[in-house]
Scaffold this motif. Structure first.
Motif, PDB file in Angstrom:
ATOM      1  N   ARG A  83      43.979  44.985  87.363  1.00 41.41           N
ATOM      2  CA  ARG A  83      44.074  43.942  88.386  1.00 41.41           C
ATOM      3  C   ARG A  83      45.318  44.095  89.254  1.00 41.41           C
ATOM      4  NH1 ARG A  83      39.077  41.846  88.776  1.00 41.41           N
ATOM      5  NH2 ARG A  83      38.275  41.470  86.712  1.00 41.41           N
ATOM      6  N   LEU A  84      46.478  44.295  88.602  1.00 39.77           N
ATOM      7  CA  LEU A  84      47.721  44.434  89.358  1.00 39.77           C
ATOM      8  C   LEU A  84      47.971  45.865  89.812  1.00 39.77           C
ATOM      9  CD1 LEU A  84      50.022  42.139  87.193  1.00 39.77           C
ATOM     10  CD2 LEU A  84      48.996  41.610  89.397  1.00 39.77           C
ATOM     11  N   VAL A  85      47.263  46.806  89.240  1.00 44.49           N
ATOM     12  CA  VAL A  85      47.332  48.233  89.554  1.00 44.49           C
ATOM     13  C   VAL A  85      48.781  48.742  89.433  1.00 44.49           C
ATOM     14  CG1 VAL A  85      46.520  50.047  91.098  1.00 44.49           C
ATOM     15  CG2 VAL A  85      45.424  47.818  91.146  1.00 44.49           C
ATOM     16  N   TYR A  86      49.432  48.350  88.326  1.00 41.03           N
ATOM     17  CA  TYR A  86      50.741  48.875  88.011  1.00 41.03           C
ATOM     18  C   TYR A  86      50.583  50.054  87.055  1.00 41.03           C
ATOM     19  CZ  TYR A  86      52.969  44.658  89.883  1.00 41.03           C
ATOM     20  OH  TYR A  86      53.398  43.643  90.692  1.00 41.03           O
ATOM     21  N   GLY A  87      51.515  50.966  87.097  1.00 38.61           N
ATOM     22  CA  GLY A  87      51.507  52.095  86.183  1.00 38.61           C
ATOM     23  C   GLY A  87      52.917  52.503  85.851  1.00 38.61           C
ATOM     24  N   LYS A  88      53.055  53.390  84.894  1.00 37.02           N
ATOM     25  CA  LYS A  88      54.368  53.895  84.521  1.00 37.02           C
ATOM     26  C   LYS A  88      54.868  54.868  85.573  1.00 37.02           C
ATOM     27  CE  LYS A  88      53.771  53.614  79.546  1.00 37.02           C
ATOM     28  NZ  LYS A  88      53.788  54.372  78.307  1.00 37.02           N
ATOM     29  N   VAL A  89      56.169  54.860  85.791  1.00 35.68           N
ATOM     30  CA  VAL A  89      56.800  55.788  86.709  1.00 35.68           C
ATOM     31  C   VAL A  89      57.840  56.564  85.917  1.00 35.68           C
ATOM     32  CG1 VAL A  89      58.164  56.056  88.806  1.00 35.68           C
ATOM     33  CG2 VAL A  89      56.424  54.280  88.678  1.00 35.68           C
ATOM     34  N   CYS A  90      57.713  57.860  85.896  1.00 34.57           N
ATOM     35  CA  CYS A  90      58.658  58.713  85.168  1.00 34.57           C
ATOM     36  C   CYS A  90      59.676  59.264  86.168  1.00 34.57           C
ATOM     37  CB  CYS A  90      57.917  59.853  84.488  1.00 34.57           C
ATOM     38  SG  CYS A  90      58.983  60.868  83.484  1.00 34.57           S
ATOM     39  N   ALA A  91      60.964  59.094  85.874  1.00 33.62           N
ATOM     40  CA  ALA A  91      62.013  59.477  86.807  1.00 33.62           C
ATOM     41  C   ALA A  91      62.618  60.832  86.457  1.00 33.62           C
ATOM     42  CB  ALA A  91      63.085  58.403  86.838  1.00 33.62           C
TER      43      ALA A  91
END
Length: 92
Positions: A83-91
């Motif tokens: 629904r929020l379309v969030y995901g992990k971000v690897c830096a």
């Protein structure tokens, strides 16, 4: 009937159950509502409250969100990713 239709034939108990439903006056072929929790709770108030929690603390875990809002971790995961379309971000 099994000789004619083979494996695609319905079981006798299923046919008898359907006949009983028809005799009692049930004409709706859809399943009746069952008690219990809904599969996925995705009303707009829940989604916006979860989004606000995430915006306040970006390091919050799904377990902490599930404790904060009394819903399961699976539903939290569904709302975050679908629904929020969030995901992990690897830096790296």
């Amino acid at each position: 009937m099994k000789e004619l239709y083979g494996q695609k034939c319905l079981a006798r108990c299923t046919i008898f159950r359907w006949c009983q439903h028809c005799e009692t006056g049930r004409v709706n072929i859809k399943d009746l509502p069952r008690p219990g929790q809904a599969h996925v709770m995705t009303n707009s108030a829940t989604i916006s409250a979860m989004d606000e929690l995430i915006q306040q603390n970006r390091r919050i875990t799904t377990r902490e969100i599930a404790v904060e809002m009394p819903i399961s971790k699976g539903i939290v995961h569904h709302i975050i990713h679908k629904r929020l379309v969030y995901g992990k971000v690897c830096a790296q």
